[in-house]
Design a protein around this motif. Structure first.
Motif: not given
Length: 378
Positions: A128, A130, A183, A188-189, A211-212, A214
């Motif tokens: 995970s 960001y 964004y 966003n995910l 993958v987030h 931000t």
């Protein structure tokens, strides 16, 4: 708690985005060995680490399992074959434990050894990460790696890559951005799947990568109107009375989208909801009978962004000012033989409100010797 030991695979150091080194320990503990491995072949190496992070002397114990096909070197932590025949494709489960020099035992751990070919093992079962929306195209955002139990060269491939937003280096497992991310436009995910494959054996394994994206403060507050105006405001309006409301929007999220308002004027104030009101008594008698100022919207991002708009307040006259004569005393001379209709003097007054002025004699003319033109003041 601080003196307990736990077992881990021989440390693999992988590069992180900040160029620091992170210790990665594939879990569960897996190993593979050829069914015809010679006696004394090293299958695995146990390492004991104290929870505080430091390495100290420890001994390693084989508590259970292995069916006498494996042994653990108490000092080095090496797990070796004993020479007893191995059953092909069978998985042997060993229970191992570390003991410090004072005899304190750490928690037990399980080591699974497959007599045969085992698929690659990723250092994490899932990842995970960001990344800010300002991440540039081509920038590496993560490194996903696996180990080959057969000590073969691995190649990496993205099996699932929504929107083809990312790419992966086939040799290193470095994941990078292949096109600009935003964004606000979403999503966003992003859920990726990475496959690590052994080219010689065809064995492979898959890991999930989340993958987030931000949010960053990349949007400027924008007012709904560039000019806010209000007409016919009486100059007697009390301070604090609502005149109008301004509104700005920010396409960011969270604190980056929270807006505060400020007005660049001493005559007006603006609330957190954008309501504009006078902060002091207003006056019609000013240039163009109008107040004009700037209202500012500021978001709470770091650094903050600002947007501006104009406010125009047009005043309405209220008769709150008395006429003022041009002189407080008018002196003149009159001949005693002056006839009727003789002009004695002209008085002049002006009203600050701009109202018309009329004239009248209010005293001293009891015998009606004088008359006054109520429009001209003569």
């Amino acid at each position: 708690m601080g003196d307990e030991w736990y077992l881990c695979r021989l440390t693999l150091t992988l590069p992180s985005l900040s160029d620091l080194q992170w210790a990665m320990f594939p879990c569960p503990y897996l190993a593979a060995v050829g069914p015809d491995a010679a006696p004394g072949s090293i299958v695995y190496k146990l390492v004991a680490r104290q929870r505080g992070g430091s390495f100290r002397g420890a001994q390693f114990l084989l508590v259970d399992g292995g069916e006498d096909c494996f042994e653990v070197d108490r000092s080095s932590g090496e797990v070796r074959t004993t020479g007893k025949p191995l059953s092909p494709s069978k998985e042997y489960i060993l229970t191992v434990q570390a003991v410090d020099t004072q005899g304190r035992k750490g928690p037990r751990a399980s080591l699974a050894i497959l007599a045969g070919y085992r698929p690659p093992q990723f250092t994490n079962s899932s990842y995970s990460i960001y990344i800010p929306e300002s991440t540039g195209v081509g920038q590496v955002v993560a490194v996903v790696q696996a180990i080959s139990f057969q000590k073969k060269t691995l190649s990496y491939m993205l099996l699932v890559n929504p929107g083809n937003l990312f790419s992966i280096n086939q040799e290193s497992g470095a994941v990078s951005v292949s096109r600009a991310v935003d964004y606000e436009s979403g999503p966003n995910l992003h859920h990726l799947q990475v496959r690590a494959s052994e080219q010689d054996t065809g064995l492979s394994n898959i890991a999930e990568v989340a993958v987030h994206i931000t949010d960053e403060n990349d949007c400027t507050p924008e007012f709904m109107h560039s000019i806010y105006s209000k007409d016919n405001i009486p100059e007697t309006i009390p301070p604090g009375t609502s005149l109008l409301q301004v509104l700005a929007r920010d396409c960011d999220t969270g604190l980056n989208a929270e807006i505060s308002y400020f007005v660049q004027s001493l005559e007006f104030a603006v609330s957190s909801q954008g309501v504009v009101s006078p902060s002091r008594k207003l006056n019609y008698e000013r240039p163009n009978h109008m107040y004009e100022c700037v209202v500012v919207a500021v978001d709470k991002g770091m650094p903050p962004r600002t947007g501006t708009a104009s406010i125009r307040i047009r005043m309405a006259n209220v008769n709150d000012e008395a006429p003022v004569f041009s002189q407080t005393v008018y002196k003149t001379f009159l001949s005693e033989d002056a006839g009727p209709e003789t002009l004695v003097a002209i008085v002049h007054a002006k009203d600050p409100d701009g109202d018309g002025v009329t004239y009248a004699i209010t005293g001293g003319n009891e015998d009606s010797n004088f008359e006054l033109d109520n429009q001209k003041g003569g």
